[in-house]
Design a protein around this motif. Structure first.
Motif, PDB file in Angstrom:
ATOM      1  N   PRO A 102       0.973  -0.951  -0.030  1.00 21.53           N
ATOM      2  CA  PRO A 102       0.083  -0.135   0.185  1.00 21.53           C
ATOM      3  C   PRO A 102       0.946   1.168  -0.012  1.00 21.53           C
ATOM      4  O   PRO A 102       1.463   1.537   1.105  1.00 21.53           O
ATOM      5  N   LEU A 103       0.899   1.812  -1.168  1.00 21.88           N
ATOM      6  CA  LEU A 103       1.962   3.028  -1.317  1.00 21.88           C
ATOM      7  C   LEU A 103       1.282   4.259  -1.756  1.00 21.88           C
ATOM      8  O   LEU A 103       1.939   5.017  -1.625  1.00 21.88           O
ATOM      9  N   ASP A 104       0.043   4.179  -1.821  1.00 20.95           N
ATOM     10  CA  ASP A 104      -0.836   5.592  -2.096  1.00 20.95           C
ATOM     11  C   ASP A 104      -0.632   6.599  -0.905  1.00 20.95           C
ATOM     12  O   ASP A 104      -0.556   6.319   0.338  1.00 20.95           O
ATOM     13  N   GLY A 105      -0.345   7.870  -1.403  1.00 20.09           N
ATOM     14  CA  GLY A 105      -0.016   8.899  -0.515  1.00 20.09           C
ATOM     15  C   GLY A 105       0.871   8.757   0.415  1.00 20.09           C
ATOM     16  O   GLY A 105       1.464   9.832   1.191  1.00 20.09           O
ATOM     17  N   ARG A 106       2.111   7.937   0.128  1.00 23.56           N
ATOM     18  CA  ARG A 106       3.307   7.750   0.828  1.00 23.56           C
ATOM     19  C   ARG A 106       4.550   8.577   0.092  1.00 23.56           C
ATOM     20  O   ARG A 106       4.338   8.478  -1.178  1.00 23.56           O
ATOM     21  N   SER A 107       5.313   9.231   0.934  1.00 27.40           N
ATOM     22  CA  SER A 107       6.531   9.747   0.214  1.00 27.40           C
ATOM     23  C   SER A 107       7.520   8.706  -0.319  1.00 27.40           C
ATOM     24  O   SER A 107       7.247   7.572   0.073  1.00 27.40           O
ATOM     25  N   GLU A 108       8.420   9.390  -1.120  1.00 29.21           N
ATOM     26  CA  GLU A 108       9.484   8.093  -1.501  1.00 29.21           C
ATOM     27  C   GLU A 108      10.156   7.872  -0.322  1.00 29.21           C
ATOM     28  O   GLU A 108      10.642   6.531  -0.076  1.00 29.21           O
ATOM     29  N   ALA A 109      10.420   8.605   0.872  1.00 25.44           N
ATOM     30  CA  ALA A 109      11.225   7.986   1.982  1.00 25.44           C
ATOM     31  C   ALA A 109      10.700   7.221   2.750  1.00 25.44           C
ATOM     32  O   ALA A 109      11.098   6.298   3.181  1.00 25.44           O
ATOM     33  N   GLU A 110       9.018   7.450   2.748  1.00 27.90           N
ATOM     34  CA  GLU A 110       8.353   6.412   3.408  1.00 27.90           C
ATOM     35  C   GLU A 110       8.186   5.136   2.773  1.00 27.90           C
ATOM     36  O   GLU A 110       8.351   3.873   3.181  1.00 27.90           O
TER      37      GLU A 110
END
Length: 321
Positions: A102-110
């Protein structure tokens, strides 16, 4: 160097375009677990690529941290998942695609933190070096990257290779988490080192003895990278290859490649160029590609990106020992 007589290895790591099956390496994350992970670590909770959520009951696990700013921990991983992944990397094809992060809304660092957290269950992730471009892989090279002086973009086709990394040497595992796809192109290309070895045994067996001996793979700060392309480790075949760095390494070591050296490397490249050798995978956002870096070579097709950096191709890379 004295080497054993080359023999065919075969087995589950010896696959090709015509024999590889997606079900051999595709693992879908349980939907309920992925949704619970999405809820625990919303965007903005992890501020650095080296931080991330820690598994419940596993504080201090290799590569793990806490969700910065919340102290929350994600749900425990499905109990059999790390062992299932490790088994396919070790005893199976040496390739896994974990689908459904689940990557939606996450920054690259996250996203990097999430990748490193999971890899902490497989081994020890190496320290990240965002400034050198070793973590966030995009079309545009970051300021300070050693190759940035040669141009801002690296969207060309990438030749087959295994990752070298710095000391203590090549990592055992490579992870690439797809955050964003390219607009066009950018497929991952995978080749089994076992297949290359076994095809050479049939097509050009005179090349194998040289490939089982040492080559220079380049120098760094106080160290040399010297090792064979193929090395037999009991019943396991270790593969390390990067034509660019072999040629550069021999120049740096003032040890010109001989005609026999070049012939052996050309024979290796001829197998790589065979259209039936490589498997092509177009990673989706949320796909986590994991490779045994001692058995599988990887490359990439050329790609085209839109001008907006927020929409350009982006992968998170993790090296794991």
């Amino acid at each position: 160097m004295v080497t054993a007589e080359p023999v065919a290895f075969g087995g589950p790591k010896a696959w090709s375009r015509d024999t590889a099956r997606g079900e051999d390496w595709l693992i879908r994350l349980p939907v309920e677990w992925a949704e619970s992970l999405r809820a625990v670590t919303p965007a903005g909770t992890a501020s650095e690529a080296g931080t991330g959520p820690a598994p419940a009951g596993a504080a201090g696990a290799p590569g793990a941290g806490t969700a910065s700013g919340t102290g929350a921990v994600p749900p425990p991983l499905p109990s059999a998942l790390p062992a299932r992944v490790a088994s396919r990397l070790r005893d199976g094809p040496g390739v896994v695609v974990l689908r459904g992060w689940p990557l939606d809304g996450r920054s690259e660092a996250e996203c990097s933190a999430l990748a490193r957290w999971f890899c902490g269950h497989l081994g020890t992730p190496r320290p990240s070096d965002t400034a050198q471009g070793h973590v966030i892989v995009t079309a545009r090279l970051p300021a300070g990257h050693p190759d940035a002086a040669h141009g801002p973009a690296d969207d060309r086709e990438l030749a087959f290779h295994t990752d070298r990394a710095g000391p203590p040497g090549p990592p055992r595992l490579l992870g690439l988490l797809c955050v964003r796809q390219a607009a066009h192109g950018g497929e991952s290309l995978l080749v089994s080192g076992h297949t290359v070895h076994d095809r050479l045994l049939v097509r050009n067996p005179t090349a194998l003895p040289r490939l089982h001996q040492d080559f220079h793979f380049g120098r760094g700060d106080g160290f040399d990278r010297v090792h064979p392309v193929f090395r037999r480790d009991h019943h396991r075949l270790v593969v390390r290859y990067n034509r660019h760095w072999i040629e550069r390494g021999h120049r740096e070591a003032a040890a010109p490649l001989s005609p026999a050296d070049l012939a052996a490397l050309d024979a290796f490249d001829d197998v790589l160029a065979d259209p039936g050798t490589a498997v092509r995978i177009r990673l989706r956002p949320g796909d986590f590609l994991l490779l045994d870096n001692t058995a599988v070579l990887h490359g990439r097709t050329a790609f085209v990106d839109p001008p907006d950096p927020q929409r350009q191709r982006c992968l998170v890379r993790v090296w794991v020992d």
